[in-house]
Design a protein around this motif. Structure first.
Motif, mmCIF file in Angstrom:
data_model
loop_
_atom_site.group_PDB
_atom_site.id
_atom_site.type_symbol
_atom_site.label_atom_id
_atom_site.label_comp_id
_atom_site.label_asym_id
_atom_site.label_seq_id
_atom_site.Cartn_x
_atom_site.Cartn_y
_atom_site.Cartn_z
ATOM 1 N N VAL A 158 0.856 -1.055 0.068
ATOM 2 C CA VAL A 158 -0.012 0.090 0.019
ATOM 3 C C VAL A 158 0.721 1.190 0.007
ATOM 4 N N HIS A 159 0.734 1.950 -1.023
ATOM 5 C CA HIS A 159 1.449 3.432 -1.175
ATOM 6 C C HIS A 159 0.948 4.365 -0.176
ATOM 7 N N SER A 160 1.545 4.721 0.786
ATOM 8 C CA SER A 160 0.921 5.588 1.825
ATOM 9 C C SER A 160 0.846 6.912 1.435
ATOM 10 N N ASP A 161 -0.173 7.740 1.807
ATOM 11 C CA ASP A 161 0.058 9.126 1.833
ATOM 12 C C ASP A 161 0.663 9.815 2.969
ATOM 13 N N GLY A 162 0.931 9.160 3.920
ATOM 14 C CA GLY A 162 1.403 9.366 5.357
ATOM 15 C C GLY A 162 0.390 9.104 6.403
ATOM 16 N N ARG A 163 -0.963 8.770 6.046
ATOM 17 C CA ARG A 163 -1.980 8.528 7.180
ATOM 18 C C ARG A 163 -2.214 6.902 7.286
ATOM 19 N N ASP A 164 -0.703 6.407 7.622
ATOM 20 C CA ASP A 164 -0.902 5.052 7.746
ATOM 21 C C ASP A 164 -1.762 4.298 8.576
ATOM 22 N N ARG A 165 -2.093 4.875 9.772
ATOM 23 C CA ARG A 165 -2.814 4.211 10.744
ATOM 24 C C ARG A 165 -4.210 4.474 10.029
ATOM 25 N N GLU A 166 -4.820 5.332 9.631
ATOM 26 C CA GLU A 166 -6.111 5.680 9.088
ATOM 27 C C GLU A 166 -6.271 4.720 7.831
ATOM 28 N N ILE A 167 -5.320 4.441 6.864
ATOM 29 C CA ILE A 167 -5.714 3.658 5.788
ATOM 30 C C ILE A 167 -5.673 2.305 6.309
ATOM 31 N N ILE A 168 -5.166 1.717 7.515
ATOM 32 C CA ILE A 168 -5.200 0.363 7.891
ATOM 33 C C ILE A 168 -6.552 0.160 8.543
ATOM 34 N N GLU A 169 -6.586 0.998 9.449
ATOM 35 C CA GLU A 169 -7.964 0.754 10.268
ATOM 36 C C GLU A 169 -9.220 1.419 9.551
ATOM 37 N N HIS A 170 -9.023 2.424 8.805
ATOM 38 C CA HIS A 170 -10.504 3.067 8.339
ATOM 39 C C HIS A 170 -10.795 2.855 6.788
ATOM 40 N N SER A 171 -10.028 1.997 6.244
ATOM 41 C CA SER A 171 -10.211 1.693 4.548
ATOM 42 C C SER A 171 -10.257 0.304 4.624
ATOM 43 N N ASP A 172 -10.827 0.042 3.271
ATOM 44 C CA ASP A 172 -11.031 -1.658 3.260
ATOM 45 C C ASP A 172 -9.860 -2.237 2.412
ATOM 46 N N CYS A 173 -8.547 -1.354 2.537
ATOM 47 C CA CYS A 173 -7.523 -1.940 1.696
ATOM 48 C C CYS A 173 -6.807 -3.062 1.822
ATOM 49 N N PHE A 174 -6.306 -3.079 2.980
ATOM 50 C CA PHE A 174 -5.720 -4.454 3.606
ATOM 51 C C PHE A 174 -6.788 -5.574 3.463
ATOM 52 N N GLU A 175 -8.143 -5.542 4.010
ATOM 53 C CA GLU A 175 -8.814 -6.487 3.687
ATOM 54 C C GLU A 175 -8.917 -6.909 2.330
ATOM 55 N N THR A 176 -8.947 -6.078 1.595
ATOM 56 C CA THR A 176 -9.160 -6.349 -0.063
ATOM 57 C C THR A 176 -7.934 -7.287 -0.442
ATOM 58 N N LEU A 177 -6.834 -6.674 -0.004
ATOM 59 C CA LEU A 177 -5.517 -7.402 -0.329
ATOM 60 C C LEU A 177 -5.373 -8.770 0.344
ATOM 61 N N ALA A 178 -5.827 -9.011 1.418
ATOM 62 C CA ALA A 178 -6.188 -10.212 2.000
ATOM 63 C C ALA A 178 -6.968 -11.402 1.384
ATOM 64 N N ARG A 179 -7.868 -10.700 0.614
ATOM 65 C CA ARG A 179 -8.641 -11.743 -0.172
ATOM 66 C C ARG A 179 -8.239 -11.916 -1.496
ATOM 67 N N LEU A 180 -7.568 -11.015 -2.017
ATOM 68 C CA LEU A 180 -6.810 -11.142 -3.230
ATOM 69 C C LEU A 180 -5.547 -12.207 -3.068
ATOM 70 N N LYS A 181 -5.126 -12.164 -1.944
ATOM 71 C CA LYS A 181 -4.089 -13.073 -1.835
ATOM 72 C C LYS A 181 -4.641 -14.437 -1.590
ATOM 73 N N GLU A 182 -5.643 -14.427 -1.027
ATOM 74 C CA GLU A 182 -6.708 -15.764 -0.816
ATOM 75 C C GLU A 182 -6.960 -16.391 -2.037
ATOM 76 N N ALA A 183 -7.391 -15.465 -3.082
ATOM 77 C CA ALA A 183 -7.669 -15.986 -4.352
ATOM 78 C C ALA A 183 -6.565 -16.249 -5.319
ATOM 79 N N GLY A 184 -5.271 -15.974 -4.729
ATOM 80 C CA GLY A 184 -3.961 -16.190 -5.545
ATOM 81 C C GLY A 184 -3.606 -15.150 -6.577
ATOM 82 N N ASN A 185 -4.088 -13.944 -6.620
ATOM 83 C CA ASN A 185 -3.880 -12.946 -7.417
ATOM 84 C C ASN A 185 -2.399 -12.414 -6.871
ATOM 85 N N ILE A 186 -2.322 -12.312 -5.658
ATOM 86 C CA ILE A 186 -1.046 -11.937 -5.058
ATOM 87 C C ILE A 186 -0.248 -13.000 -4.096
ATOM 88 N N ARG A 187 0.851 -13.064 -3.647
ATOM 89 C CA ARG A 187 1.545 -14.085 -2.976
ATOM 90 C C ARG A 187 1.610 -13.387 -1.590
#
Length: 263
Positions: free
Chosen positions: A132-161
């Motif tokens: 995740v290419h942060s804009d400096g709001r690291d904690r907000e991105i992790i806690e208040h966006s769906d970015c990490f959760e989406t990447l975890a699902r893409l990992k489960e799907a085999g799109n990313i390792r």
């Protein structure tokens, strides 16, 4: 007699991915606007890039770092990288560079679209690592966006390792270690604030990539000593560091960087 240089590999935390301890950053393959380097440069032509990639292969470098925010870097790598299986491709999500300006979007919709676009641009059916290419709001991105959760699902799907955060704060780096596989942190003799993140990653067996080892090139310009060797050695000797990513379009500089790592 020709000098034989071969960079060693390290395992990227618990991902099972082995990466050369020096990675090739590719900002300069696709973008020369709005960058923080001390001098301007022209984008290299395809022949130059092929020579650079051949040199990286010869030196044992397998980690290559790109991003949508690096202009046309992804597209050019997708066209010019050969033998996909030997490369560990790291790209990013969250930042776009459009009309000379950075824009950020960490929503699930954008994250998913960004990953599928990167797959197409890079001409591959999987990505080894997405940060995740942060804009400096690291904690907000992790806690208040769906970015990490989406990447975890893409990992489960085999799109990313594997996935993680290219962050800008100690707090964000420590939090990312709880929810992802890898962190990319700034670390050099003049910027040691994120050592705490590296130390925690080492305890948790998470991967650590170093960015800005030369302070975006300014350490090389501003020093009368040998900052290439000293800065690379500084980072690589820190327990827990998997690899240092250094951008260059000069094959001679790439060879010198490898030599400095091996000294």
């Amino acid at each position: 007699m020709n000098e034989v240089l071969m960079i060693p590999k390290r395992t990227l935390g618990s991902t099972g991915i082995d990466v050369s301890c020096l990675g090739l950053g590719t900002v300069k393959l696709g973008r020369n606007q709005g960058v923080k380097y001390p001098s301007s440069f022209e984008l290299p032509d395809d022949r130059h890039i092929l020579n650079l990639l051949a040199t990286a292969t010869e030196l044992g470098i397998n980690l290559i770092d790109t991003a949508p925010a690096y202009g046309i870097s992804e597209q050019r790598l997708g066209e010019l990288l050969w033998d996909r299986q030997r490369w560990v491709i790291c790209t990013k999500t969250g930042e776009e560079f459009v009309d000379g300006q950075s824009r950020f979007d960490f929503s699930a919709t954008h994250t998913r679209a960004s990953i599928h676009r990167s797959l197409k641009r890079l001409n591959t059916d999987y990505l080894d690592l997405v940060l995740v290419h942060s804009d400096g709001r690291d904690r907000e991105i992790i806690e208040h966006s769906d970015c990490f959760e989406t990447l975890a699902r893409l990992k489960e799907a085999g799109n990313i390792r594997a996935f993680g955060l290219s962050g800008k704060t100690v707090e964000g780096g420590l939090l990312a270690l709880q929810h992802s596989d890898v962190v990319m942190v700034t670390f050099n003799p003049d910027q040691q604030e994120e050592r705490q993140v590296i130390q925690q990653a080492c305890k948790l067996n998470k991967g650590v990539l170093i960015k800005k080892a030369f302070a975006s090139g300014h350490a090389v310009v501003d020093s009368s000593a040998d900052p290439v060797r000293s800065n690379l050695q500084f980072s690589l000797q820190e327990p827990g560091v998997s690899a240092v990513v250094v951008g260059t379009i000069n094959p001679h500089h790439l060879r010198d960087n490898v030599r400095a790592c091996l000294d």
